[in-house]
Design a protein around this motif. Structure first.
Motif, PDB file in Angstrom:
ATOM      1  N   TYR A  77       0.868  -1.180   0.000  1.00 21.17           N
ATOM      2  CA  TYR A  77       0.000   0.000   0.000  1.00 21.17           C
ATOM      3  C   TYR A  77       0.905   1.231   0.000  1.00 21.17           C
ATOM      4  O   TYR A  77       1.305   1.723   1.043  1.00 21.17           O
ATOM      5  CB  TYR A  77      -0.888   0.045   1.241  1.00 21.17           C
ATOM      6  CG  TYR A  77      -1.962  -1.000   1.350  1.00 21.17           C
ATOM      7  CD1 TYR A  77      -2.656  -1.464   0.249  1.00 21.17           C
ATOM      8  CD2 TYR A  77      -2.327  -1.498   2.599  1.00 21.17           C
ATOM      9  CE1 TYR A  77      -3.671  -2.404   0.375  1.00 21.17           C
ATOM     10  CE2 TYR A  77      -3.353  -2.434   2.735  1.00 21.17           C
ATOM     11  CZ  TYR A  77      -4.002  -2.884   1.622  1.00 21.17           C
ATOM     12  OH  TYR A  77      -5.006  -3.806   1.752  1.00 21.17           O
ATOM     13  N   ARG A  78       1.245   1.687  -1.196  1.00 20.64           N
ATOM     14  CA  ARG A  78       2.115   2.856  -1.311  1.00 20.64           C
ATOM     15  C   ARG A  78       1.296   4.034  -1.850  1.00 20.64           C
ATOM     16  O   ARG A  78       0.817   3.985  -2.979  1.00 20.64           O
ATOM     17  CB  ARG A  78       3.279   2.565  -2.246  1.00 20.64           C
ATOM     18  CG  ARG A  78       4.268   1.583  -1.654  1.00 20.64           C
ATOM     19  CD  ARG A  78       5.429   1.341  -2.606  1.00 20.64           C
ATOM     20  NE  ARG A  78       6.441   0.552  -1.952  1.00 20.64           N
ATOM     21  CZ  ARG A  78       7.515   1.076  -1.366  1.00 20.64           C
ATOM     22  NH1 ARG A  78       7.719   2.360  -1.379  1.00 20.64           N
ATOM     23  NH2 ARG A  78       8.390   0.289  -0.787  1.00 20.64           N
ATOM     24  N   PRO A  79       1.157   5.074  -1.032  1.00 18.73           N
ATOM     25  CA  PRO A  79       0.342   6.200  -1.484  1.00 18.73           C
ATOM     26  C   PRO A  79       1.006   6.991  -2.604  1.00 18.73           C
ATOM     27  O   PRO A  79       2.217   7.201  -2.595  1.00 18.73           O
ATOM     28  CB  PRO A  79       0.208   7.057  -0.217  1.00 18.73           C
ATOM     29  CG  PRO A  79       1.421   6.738   0.589  1.00 18.73           C
ATOM     30  CD  PRO A  79       1.722   5.288   0.303  1.00 18.73           C
ATOM     31  N   ASP A  80       0.179   7.398  -3.554  1.00 17.46           N
ATOM     32  CA  ASP A  80       0.610   8.330  -4.590  1.00 17.46           C
ATOM     33  C   ASP A  80       0.390   9.766  -4.124  1.00 17.46           C
ATOM     34  O   ASP A  80       1.039  10.686  -4.609  1.00 17.46           O
ATOM     35  CB  ASP A  80      -0.195   8.113  -5.877  1.00 17.46           C
ATOM     36  CG  ASP A  80      -0.078   6.700  -6.397  1.00 17.46           C
ATOM     37  OD1 ASP A  80       1.063   6.222  -6.546  1.00 17.46           O
ATOM     38  OD2 ASP A  80      -1.122   6.062  -6.634  1.00 17.46           O
ATOM     39  N   LEU A  81      -0.562   9.927  -3.217  1.00 25.31           N
ATOM     40  CA  LEU A  81      -0.925  11.230  -2.673  1.00 25.31           C
ATOM     41  C   LEU A  81      -1.258  11.048  -1.206  1.00 25.31           C
ATOM     42  O   LEU A  81      -1.992  10.120  -0.841  1.00 25.31           O
ATOM     43  CB  LEU A  81      -2.141  11.806  -3.411  1.00 25.31           C
ATOM     44  CG  LEU A  81      -2.780  13.065  -2.824  1.00 25.31           C
ATOM     45  CD1 LEU A  81      -1.827  14.261  -2.900  1.00 25.31           C
ATOM     46  CD2 LEU A  81      -4.098  13.381  -3.529  1.00 25.31           C
ATOM     47  N   VAL A  82      -0.730  11.931  -0.374  1.00 28.73           N
ATOM     48  CA  VAL A  82      -1.067  11.964   1.049  1.00 28.73           C
ATOM     49  C   VAL A  82      -1.754  13.298   1.312  1.00 28.73           C
ATOM     50  O   VAL A  82      -1.212  14.362   0.997  1.00 28.73           O
ATOM     51  CB  VAL A  82       0.195  11.842   1.938  1.00 28.73           C
ATOM     52  CG1 VAL A  82      -0.168  11.972   3.419  1.00 28.73           C
ATOM     53  CG2 VAL A  82       0.910  10.522   1.663  1.00 28.73           C
ATOM     54  N   ILE A  83      -2.960  13.220   1.849  1.00 23.41           N
ATOM     55  CA  ILE A  83      -3.677  14.419   2.278  1.00 23.41           C
ATOM     56  C   ILE A  83      -3.629  14.388   3.800  1.00 23.41           C
ATOM     57  O   ILE A  83      -4.153  13.467   4.432  1.00 23.41           O
ATOM     58  CB  ILE A  83      -5.124  14.431   1.764  1.00 23.41           C
ATOM     59  CG1 ILE A  83      -5.156  14.344   0.238  1.00 23.41           C
ATOM     60  CG2 ILE A  83      -5.835  15.701   2.244  1.00 23.41           C
ATOM     61  CD1 ILE A  83      -6.546  14.179  -0.357  1.00 23.41           C
ATOM     62  N   CYS A  84      -2.964  15.371   4.380  1.00 26.43           N
ATOM     63  CA  CYS A  84      -2.640  15.334   5.803  1.00 26.43           C
ATOM     64  C   CYS A  84      -3.144  16.586   6.511  1.00 26.43           C
ATOM     65  O   CYS A  84      -3.063  17.690   5.977  1.00 26.43           O
ATOM     66  CB  CYS A  84      -1.114  15.230   5.952  1.00 26.43           C
ATOM     67  SG  CYS A  84      -0.504  14.956   7.615  1.00 26.43           S
ATOM     68  N   SER A  85      -3.631  16.380   7.712  1.00 31.19           N
ATOM     69  CA  SER A  85      -3.940  17.501   8.584  1.00 31.19           C
ATOM     70  C   SER A  85      -2.650  18.283   8.827  1.00 31.19           C
ATOM     71  O   SER A  85      -1.570  17.696   8.892  1.00 31.19           O
ATOM     72  CB  SER A  85      -4.483  16.963   9.917  1.00 31.19           C
ATOM     73  OG  SER A  85      -4.410  17.948  10.928  1.00 31.19           O
TER      74      SER A  85
END
Length: 168
Positions: free
Chosen positions: A47-55
Motif C-alpha cells: 500500500y504505497r500512497p501516490d498522494l497523502v492528504i494530511c492535517s
C-alpha cells in the motif's frame, strides 16, 4: 479500471503538554514508534500512497514522517515521495469534508492516504462501508478499495479491505 485504494490513517499517540495548543501537540515516543510500524505494515501489503492528504497539525505531520520512514525501512529502499497536501479540512472538518477531498483527487492517483483525527477519520471509513467501516484507535489504518473515478467516490462505494492498529 484499476482498483484504487483509500488509506485512512488516524494519527499516532500524541502528548498533551501543558500550555501547548491542540494543533501543536507532538507525538509521544510510543507514537513515533507506532508511526514507523504503520509504515512497515503498509509496505508489507504494498500500500504505497501516490498522494497523502494530511492535517496540518504537528502530530499528523509527525505521523506521516514516521510512516514514510517505516515504509522505506521495511521495503529496503528510499522513503516514498508522494505529493503531500496539508489541508485544514482534515484538521477541523468532518467526514463529509474528507470525502469531498477524495472526490477532488486527480484520476492519475491510484492510492490516496488521509492522515487525520477522530471522529472524522473513523466516520469516513463508516461512510465508505456502512456495514464494516472501522472505528480507528490511534495509529489505526483502514484500507478501502474503490474502482471508479475519484469524483464519483462517495458513501457506500469503497468496501473495507482490512484494518490494522500499530503498536510499536
Amino acid at each position: 479500471m484499476t482498483e484504487r485504494r483509500i488509506l485512512l490513517v488516524r494519527h499516532a499517540k500524541a502528548d498533551r503538554p501543558a500550555g501547548v495548543g491542540d494543533v501543536d501537540r507532538p507525538l509521544t515516543p510510543r507514537g513515533h514508534a507506532d508511526a514507523g510500524a504503520i509504515g512497515a505494515w503498509l509496505a508489507h501489503r504494498d500500500y504505497r500512497p501516490d498522494l497523502v492528504i494530511c492535517s496540518p497539525s504537528k502530530r499528523t505531520r509527525q505521523t506521516w514522517h514516521g510512516v514514510a520512514l517505516g515504509m522505506a525501512d521495511a521495503a529496503g529502499d528510499n522513503p516514498p515521495s508522494p505529493e503531500v497536501d496539508y489541508r485544514a479540512e482534515v484538521y477541523d472538518g468532518d467526514a463529509a469534508d474528507l470525502i469531498d477531498l477524495i472526490q477532488g483527487v486527480d484520476d492519475a492517483v491510484n492510492t490516496v492516504m488521509i492522515i487525520g483525527h477522530n471522529p472524522s477519520i473513523s466516520l469516513a471509513s463508516e461512510l465508505f462501508d456502512p456495514d464494516n467501516g472501522a472505528d480507528l484507535r490511534t495509529s489505526g489504518v483502514a484500507a478501502h478499495a474503490y474502482g471508479g473515478p475519484w469524483d464519483e467516490c462517495g458513501p457506500g462505494q469503497a468496501p473495507l479491505l482490512e484494518t490494522h492498529t500499530a503498536r510499536g
